[in-house]
Write a protein that holds these residues in place. Structure first.
Motif, PDB file in Angstrom:
ATOM      1  N   LEU A 453       0.830  -1.202   0.000  1.00 55.39           N
ATOM      2  CA  LEU A 453       0.000   0.000   0.000  1.00 55.39           C
ATOM      3  C   LEU A 453       0.868   1.257   0.000  1.00 55.39           C
ATOM      4  CD1 LEU A 453      -3.047   0.524   0.009  1.00 55.39           C
ATOM      5  CD2 LEU A 453      -2.946   0.705   2.500  1.00 55.39           C
ATOM      6  N   TRP A 454       2.060   1.155   0.556  1.00 50.82           N
ATOM      7  CA  TRP A 454       3.007   2.273   0.556  1.00 50.82           C
ATOM      8  C   TRP A 454       3.315   2.743  -0.868  1.00 50.82           C
ATOM      9  CZ3 TRP A 454       4.867   5.578   3.969  1.00 50.82           C
ATOM     10  CH2 TRP A 454       6.044   6.277   3.688  1.00 50.82           C
ATOM     11  N   HIS A 455       3.224   1.850  -1.842  1.00 49.66           N
ATOM     12  CA  HIS A 455       3.544   2.169  -3.239  1.00 49.66           C
ATOM     13  C   HIS A 455       2.327   2.657  -4.029  1.00 49.66           C
ATOM     14  CE1 HIS A 455       7.643   0.623  -2.915  1.00 49.66           C
ATOM     15  NE2 HIS A 455       7.130  -0.389  -2.222  1.00 49.66           N
ATOM     16  N   ALA A 456       1.163   2.753  -3.381  1.00 51.45           N
ATOM     17  CA  ALA A 456      -0.011   3.342  -4.026  1.00 51.45           C
ATOM     18  C   ALA A 456       0.066   4.850  -3.780  1.00 51.45           C
ATOM     19  CB  ALA A 456      -1.292   2.755  -3.453  1.00 51.45           C
ATOM     20  N   VAL A 457       0.520   5.584  -4.783  1.00 52.25           N
ATOM     21  CA  VAL A 457       0.845   6.997  -4.606  1.00 52.25           C
ATOM     22  C   VAL A 457      -0.390   7.864  -4.810  1.00 52.25           C
ATOM     23  CG1 VAL A 457       2.317   8.895  -5.380  1.00 52.25           C
ATOM     24  CG2 VAL A 457       3.184   6.528  -5.432  1.00 52.25           C
ATOM     25  N   PRO A 458      -0.804   8.644  -3.808  1.00 55.33           N
ATOM     26  CA  PRO A 458      -1.979   9.511  -3.980  1.00 55.33           C
ATOM     27  C   PRO A 458      -1.629  10.759  -4.787  1.00 55.33           C
ATOM     28  CG  PRO A 458      -1.078   9.771  -1.774  1.00 55.33           C
ATOM     29  CD  PRO A 458      -0.271   8.693  -2.431  1.00 55.33           C
ATOM     30  N   ALA A 459      -2.566  11.220  -5.598  1.00 47.59           N
ATOM     31  CA  ALA A 459      -2.346  12.418  -6.404  1.00 47.59           C
ATOM     32  C   ALA A 459      -2.326  13.662  -5.513  1.00 47.59           C
ATOM     33  CB  ALA A 459      -3.439  12.552  -7.460  1.00 47.59           C
ATOM     34  N   PHE A 460      -1.516  14.619  -5.903  1.00 47.23           N
ATOM     35  CA  PHE A 460      -1.423  15.885  -5.186  1.00 47.23           C
ATOM     36  C   PHE A 460      -2.024  16.995  -6.048  1.00 47.23           C
ATOM     37  CE2 PHE A 460       0.621  19.883  -4.177  1.00 47.23           C
ATOM     38  CZ  PHE A 460       0.603  19.899  -2.800  1.00 47.23           C
ATOM     39  N   PRO A 461      -2.783  17.936  -5.519  1.00 48.20           N
ATOM     40  CA  PRO A 461      -3.243  18.041  -4.124  1.00 48.20           C
ATOM     41  C   PRO A 461      -4.680  17.554  -3.990  1.00 48.20           C
ATOM     42  CG  PRO A 461      -3.504  20.150  -5.207  1.00 48.20           C
ATOM     43  CD  PRO A 461      -3.061  19.168  -6.267  1.00 48.20           C
ATOM     44  N   THR A 462      -4.871  16.407  -3.426  1.00 45.87           N
ATOM     45  CA  THR A 462      -6.204  15.877  -3.144  1.00 45.87           C
ATOM     46  C   THR A 462      -6.232  15.419  -1.690  1.00 45.87           C
ATOM     47  OG1 THR A 462      -5.690  13.565  -3.696  1.00 45.87           O
ATOM     48  CG2 THR A 462      -6.372  15.012  -5.517  1.00 45.87           C
ATOM     49  N   ILE A 463      -7.431  15.259  -1.153  1.00 48.85           N
ATOM     50  CA  ILE A 463      -7.494  14.774   0.225  1.00 48.85           C
ATOM     51  C   ILE A 463      -7.143  13.286   0.303  1.00 48.85           C
ATOM     52  CG2 ILE A 463      -9.091  16.516   1.092  1.00 48.85           C
ATOM     53  CD1 ILE A 463     -11.345  14.467   0.829  1.00 48.85           C
ATOM     54  N   SER A 464      -7.031  12.609  -0.848  1.00 50.40           N
ATOM     55  CA  SER A 464      -6.594  11.207  -0.814  1.00 50.40           C
ATOM     56  C   SER A 464      -5.155  11.097  -0.319  1.00 50.40           C
ATOM     57  CB  SER A 464      -6.733  10.562  -2.195  1.00 50.40           C
ATOM     58  OG  SER A 464      -5.905  11.189  -3.136  1.00 50.40           O
ATOM     59  N   GLU A 465      -4.439  12.218  -0.243  1.00 51.42           N
ATOM     60  CA  GLU A 465      -3.093  12.199   0.314  1.00 51.42           C
ATOM     61  C   GLU A 465      -3.102  11.798   1.789  1.00 51.42           C
ATOM     62  OE1 GLU A 465       0.958  14.918  -0.087  1.00 51.42           O
ATOM     63  OE2 GLU A 465      -0.988  15.911   0.100  1.00 51.42           O
ATOM     64  N   VAL A 466      -4.290  11.789   2.387  1.00 61.28           N
ATOM     65  CA  VAL A 466      -4.378  11.331   3.772  1.00 61.28           C
ATOM     66  C   VAL A 466      -3.890   9.892   3.900  1.00 61.28           C
ATOM     67  CG1 VAL A 466      -6.774  10.481   3.683  1.00 61.28           C
ATOM     68  CG2 VAL A 466      -5.845  11.382   5.829  1.00 61.28           C
ATOM     69  N   TRP A 467      -4.007   9.109   2.812  1.00 65.57           N
ATOM     70  CA  TRP A 467      -3.478   7.741   2.834  1.00 65.57           C
ATOM     71  C   TRP A 467      -1.976   7.749   3.127  1.00 65.57           C
ATOM     72  CZ3 TRP A 467      -5.917   3.405   3.448  1.00 65.57           C
ATOM     73  CH2 TRP A 467      -7.221   3.240   2.964  1.00 65.57           C
ATOM     74  N   LEU A 468      -1.243   8.623   2.447  1.00 64.01           N
ATOM     75  CA  LEU A 468       0.200   8.713   2.664  1.00 64.01           C
ATOM     76  C   LEU A 468       0.497   9.133   4.100  1.00 64.01           C
ATOM     77  CD1 LEU A 468       3.141   8.815   1.748  1.00 64.01           C
ATOM     78  CD2 LEU A 468       2.709  11.122   0.853  1.00 64.01           C
ATOM     79  N   ARG A 469      -0.268  10.103   4.591  1.00 62.45           N
ATOM     80  CA  ARG A 469      -0.017  10.580   5.951  1.00 62.45           C
ATOM     81  C   ARG A 469      -0.328   9.508   6.994  1.00 62.45           C
ATOM     82  NH1 ARG A 469       3.238  13.490   3.656  1.00 62.45           N
ATOM     83  NH2 ARG A 469       2.413  15.257   2.455  1.00 62.45           N
ATOM     84  N   LEU A 470      -1.360   8.728   6.775  1.00 66.02           N
ATOM     85  CA  LEU A 470      -1.662   7.624   7.689  1.00 66.02           C
ATOM     86  C   LEU A 470      -0.527   6.607   7.714  1.00 66.02           C
ATOM     87  CD1 LEU A 470      -5.441   7.042   6.825  1.00 66.02           C
ATOM     88  CD2 LEU A 470      -4.579   7.666   9.088  1.00 66.02           C
ATOM     89  N   GLU A 472       2.621   7.106   6.841  1.00 65.73           N
ATOM     90  CA  GLU A 472       3.809   7.713   7.470  1.00 65.73           C
ATOM     91  C   GLU A 472       3.675   7.687   8.993  1.00 65.73           C
ATOM     92  OE1 GLU A 472       5.272  11.030   4.187  1.00 65.73           O
ATOM     93  OE2 GLU A 472       3.725  11.573   5.643  1.00 65.73           O
ATOM     94  N   THR A 473       2.493   7.997   9.484  1.00 66.48           N
ATOM     95  CA  THR A 473       2.269   7.980  10.927  1.00 66.48           C
ATOM     96  C   THR A 473       2.424   6.563  11.486  1.00 66.48           C
ATOM     97  OG1 THR A 473       0.730   9.829  10.674  1.00 66.48           O
ATOM     98  CG2 THR A 473       0.638   8.602  12.755  1.00 66.48           C
ATOM     99  N   TYR A 474       1.944   5.582  10.727  1.00 66.15           N
ATOM    100  CA  TYR A 474       2.085   4.183  11.153  1.00 66.15           C
ATOM    101  C   TYR A 474       3.542   3.775  11.252  1.00 66.15           C
ATOM    102  CZ  TYR A 474       1.947  -0.916  10.865  1.00 66.15           C
ATOM    103  OH  TYR A 474       2.140  -2.251  11.098  1.00 66.15           O
ATOM    104  N   ARG A 475       4.338   4.209  10.270  1.00 69.60           N
ATOM    105  CA  ARG A 475       5.760   3.846  10.279  1.00 69.60           C
ATOM    106  C   ARG A 475       6.522   4.544  11.395  1.00 69.60           C
ATOM    107  NH1 ARG A 475       8.505   3.242   4.314  1.00 69.60           N
ATOM    108  NH2 ARG A 475       7.435   1.318   3.722  1.00 69.60           N
TER     109      ARG A 475
END
Length: 476
Positions: A453-470, A472-475
């Motif tokens: 899932l880390w390699h599923a890159v969310p488009a910028f700038p969309t709120i789907s970037e919350v996936w990346l932030r989640l 990152e927080t998990y790691r």
């Protein structure tokens, strides 16, 4: 009406989206199919639930979104044009006419039998027709009960004389009430409170418990309560209705704390019960008025010879239209496979098993803010004995949230199964989050490893970037 007995491979009782999907799939399998309907073909969802409620809600939510955007907020400062909103709702329901749905069933060669259908022993359905006659339908292979649910009303003295709203009246009302009391804290309650407050009613929400949307993550109900109050609604917790009387066109509502309210209408959104009271269940060994228990192939194991199926809300697995349609697709393929002697793939996630009902159920609550969830809450995962890590992130901190206007408030949570390394639940709350839900549903259903899932890159700038932030927080 031709009262001569008829025989089909499959008889479906109930023509809502669930029944229509069962009929479509059995016809696609080459089986002759009839569908029985006592009201409008298209069912509750099309005329008194999903379709009209979302037609009422969309202008309310669009205005709320617009009011957060500088440069647009002043342009939408006034009230909504309620008559136009109600007129568009009427168009969405085809003005409560079912010609289009009937035409579609005709196009796939499914016979429509109008009237009230009741089981009358094994593989037999007797239909009381509108002209006062009756017709007997015999199913060679299967009968599918798709009758859904109806509103459950509390046992209050004289309630029938009050003429209370249920979800049906709340979605089909012809004018905006001046004052509306909403009793309940679930999805119907909060959506209808949002809609009618936005259309100009003064709404009071009465909740017996301590929160809204209690089957979801606690922050979901908290944020929705905040949104309702900011819109002008009065939301009260820990209070129950003990009496209701209609006098001179108004409803006087007595509360268990000794208080009293006066309203023009009162909506009870206090749960659902199965539409099985007058279905003839006793003729096949089942209890009238009960939910119909089924296995993962949607077949009722309590009925001999395995010919009875119960699909959608009536089996009490998941009371959601899209989940009922999922069950219908599976039930139709199961009936078709059994008709041809094909072996069933009914292992978990097999083509003939409704596994998602217990693992990955998606749901959107169309309020301001929206709520979107799939899978387990943190508390439910803990009850199952899973070893989990819960990761939260404020969606307003994502760059794409700026596009939604000033003061974006929302929260995301993912629940990670540490032993298996994938997500078992995801919840989003905030404007626009409904469009994030399917990505979460895929992640939970497919058990996507977090490393992938880390390699599923969310488009910028969309709120789907919350996936990346989640992630990152998990790691950490």
């Amino acid at each position: 009406m031709n009262d001569a007995p008829r025989t089909y491979d499959v008889v479906v009782i109930g023509s809502g989206p669930v029944g229509m999907n069962v009929a479509d799939r059995t016809r696609a399998a080459g089986l002759s199919t009839a569908i029985v309907e006592r009201e409008l073909v298209g069912g509750e969802c099309s005329y008194w639930a999903c379709t009209p409620s979302k037609a009422l809600l969309r202008p309310v939510l669009a205005r709320a979104d617009a009011r957060r955007l500088p440069g647009l907020s002043d342009a939408v400062a006034g009230p909504l044009d309620a008559p136009l909103v109600l007129a568009r709702r009427d168009e969405a329901t085809s003005h409560w006419k079912d010609d289009g749905e009937v035409a579609w069933l005709d196009s796939v060669n499914v016979d429509v039998v109008r009237g009230h259908g009741r089981l009358d022993g094994p593989r037999t359905v007797t239909v009381a027709t509108p002209d006062g006659g009756s017709v007997t339908l015999t199913a060679r292979l299967a009968v599918a009960v798709c009758t859904g649910t109806t509103a459950a009303l509390p046992d209050l003295p004289g309630l029938a004389d009050v003429r209370p709203w249920t979800s049906r009246e709340a979605t089909s009302a012809k004018e905006v009430p001046g004052r509306l009391v909403v009793v309940g804290g679930g999805v119907v309650a909060v959506e209808m409170a949002t809609a009618w407050q936005g259309l100009g009613a003064q709404v009071t929400v009465l909740v017996r418990g301590s929160g809204l949307l209690t089957t979801m993550e606690p922050f979901a109900g908290e944020l929705v309560a905040d949104g309702l109050r900011e819109a002008g609604a009065d939301v009260r917790f820990g209070v129950s209705v003990v009496s209701a009387i209609r006098e001179d066109g108004q409803v006087r509502v007595g509360l268990d704390d000794g208080g009293e309210l006066t309203a023009d209408e009162i909506l009870f959104a206090t749960g659902r019960r199965p539409h099985t009271d007058d279905l003839g269940l006793e003729t096949v060994g089942l209890t009238p008025g009960d939910w119909i228990t089924v296995d993962d192939t949607l077949r009722a194991p309590g009925v001999a010879d395995g010919w009875l199926y119960a699909v959608g809300d009536v089996n009490h697995r998941v009371l959601l239209t899209h989940q009922g349609k999922y069950q219908a697709r599976i039930a139709g393929s199961v009936i078709g496979a059994r008709a041809t002697g094909e072996s069933l793939d009914d292992d978990p996630w097999g083509a003939h098993a409704a596994t998602a009902d217990t693992v990955a159920v998606p749901q959107v609550v169309f309020t301001d803010p929206e709520v979107a969830s799939v899978g387990l809450t943190a508390a439910a995962a803990q009850r199952e004995g899973r070893r989990t890590k819960v990761v939260d992130y404020e969606i307003g901190s994502v760059a794409g949230a700026y596009l939604y206007g000033e003061g974006y408030r929302g929260k995301a949570r993912m629940v990670v199964d540490l032993d298996r390394g994938h997500l078992v639940g995801v919840t989003f709350v905030g404007p626009g989050v409904s469009e994030l839900l399917h990505s979460a549903t895929i992640a939970v259903t497919a058990e996507v490893p977090l490393e992938r899932l880390w390699h599923a890159v969310p488009a910028f700038p969309t709120i789907s970037e919350v996936w990346l932030r989640l992630l990152e927080t998990y790691r950490g």
